[in-house]
Write an enzyme that holds these catalytic residues in place. Sequence first.
Site, short mmCIF file in Angstrom:
data_model
loop_
_atom_site.label_atom_id
_atom_site.label_comp_id
_atom_site.label_asym_id
_atom_site.label_seq_id
_atom_site.Cartn_x
_atom_site.Cartn_y
_atom_site.Cartn_z
N GLU A 176 37.91 43.27 38.95
CA GLU A 176 38.48 42.79 40.23
C GLU A 176 37.42 42.18 41.13
OE1 GLU A 176 40.94 45.78 42.11
OE2 GLU A 176 42.59 45.30 40.79
N GLU A 378 45.87 46.06 34.13
CA GLU A 378 46.23 47.14 35.06
C GLU A 378 47.61 46.83 35.62
OE1 GLU A 378 43.61 48.32 38.27
OE2 GLU A 378 41.85 47.90 37.04
C1 BG6 Z 1 42.56 48.46 41.13
C2 BG6 Z 1 41.27 48.99 40.58
O1 BG6 Z 1 42.24 47.92 42.37
O2 BG6 Z 1 43.57 49.32 41.46
C3 BG6 Z 1 41.28 50.44 40.17
O3 BG6 Z 1 40.73 48.19 39.57
C4 BG6 Z 1 42.17 51.23 41.11
O4 BG6 Z 1 39.96 50.91 40.13
C5 BG6 Z 1 43.58 50.66 41.01
O5 BG6 Z 1 42.17 52.60 40.86
C6 BG6 Z 1 44.61 51.42 41.81
O6 BG6 Z 1 44.15 51.64 43.10
P1 BG6 Z 1 44.20 53.09 43.72
O7 BG6 Z 1 43.55 52.99 45.00
O8 BG6 Z 1 45.65 53.43 43.81
O9 BG6 Z 1 43.48 53.98 42.76
#
Ligand code: BG6
Length: 480
Positions: A176, A378
């Site tokens: 990211e 993701e």
């Molecule tokens: C993305 C990241 O921004 O979102 C992860 O690559 C992160 O590292 C994920 O954990 C979800 O965000 P959060 O804050 O809900 O853990």
Amino acid sequence: MNTFPKDFLWGGALAAHQFEGGWDQDGKGPSVIDVVTVGGPKKARRITDTIDPEEFYPNHEAIDFYNRYKEDVQLFAEMGLKALRTSIAWSRIFPKGDEMEPNEAGLKFYDDLFDELLANGIEPVITLTHFEMPLHLAREYGGFRNREVVDHFVRFAETVLERYKDKVTYWMTFNEINNQMDYNNDLFLWTNSGLVAKEGENRKELMYTAGHHELIASALAVSKGKEINPNFQIGAMVSHVPVYPLTANPADVMLAEEYMRLRYFFPDVHVRGEYPSYTLKEFEREGLNIPILEGDKEILENGKVDYLGFSYYMSTAVDSTKDTSNLGESAVHGSLAHDIENPYIKSSDWGWGIDPVGLRYTLNRLWDRYQIPLFIVENGFGAVDTIEEDGSIHDDERISYMREHIKEMEKAVNYDGVELMGYTPWGVIDIVSFTTGEMKKRYGMIHVDRDNEGKGTMERSKKDSFKWFKQVIESNGAEL
Ligand code: BG6
């Protein structure tokens, strides 16, 4: 329902600092995340000068995967995962970052982990660095504001690309990388690039400087990687949050288009190997002085990525008639002015707008723009889980979130013709949240008994989504 390509990479995604723990084991040095405290929905995580024994740092122990990886890989295998996306903790390999020789114990951990994954039929998909650099590089060098850090990164990259050349095919450089376009957020500047903005400093200029250095570092890593193993598939990794115009008012449409550049700048350079004209105009217009050196053009041109990995969680919307730039903490998402709640979609408890159609829209926009394979590395639903008396967890909301997103992904592949490599939902096992440091914000299909204060047995158990996702993978997406 149509299914997915035969070799589609169904998997799960994690990041070293959010699940490994073992923050100082076997010679690992502290990383930037090791001085970040726990936060909460209304409480920002803080960055401390040193490791303060009075503070709780949730990433130090995380879910102790470092010491339990064999047991966890068995669960991933039982779920039927074909791929596991994780990252390498840079400071396990180079504890301070500027050493000339790597830490053998750190390298060995990933050898063992990748062997274990491969023995269980799981393809490792590796991000070189996911929001962590050795703390020493941030404190003593100023992080990626300093071009010397590029050399340290490239040495790290070369070391691991060489070491794991026969075990890993799929790589990504920086996780990211475009998060830091939100340069008013201290946590993002720190974790993306090891930056602390000085009083009165032009934060935008600082961010683009570090960003330029990272783009150079990424391109050099891609070029080195191709020399080491021409079969490597090396991608970029960006966060993609589409910005919709609230209405058909042309002012809304144009505003949304301009905001989309915040999403596109980094992937434009990664994929096209050159700076987009809108950014060069911005530098000119605002007098931003970015240290682009002679020879950088060639480096970028030669280090274009093979595929684009991206995260997709939500969409957002803008209304040109409302200025929301002064809302501070109550702003909907980050610091976009004109950002508003989209009345057509619902949000999670953490205010993330749930929008499955936005995933199909994203896949199409990225495919049209870049014409290189895409990889959803993701996606997922962060929620509080309720544990029943018998220990079961009926996480129907998570299942429904993923089901609806997979349906849209299927349309993008079979109807729209997007080339998609795989789908690795986030936090396949419960881990520490990045933005808040909580354990309560859970994405996993495997539950971990650990709470926000770091209490719990660390015991693992299967949620309903575990069985559901196993069936999705077994049927190659036909049974949702
Ligand atoms: C993305 C990241 O921004 O979102 C992860 O690559 C992160 O590292 C994920 O954990 C979800 O965000 P959060 O804050 O809900 O853990």
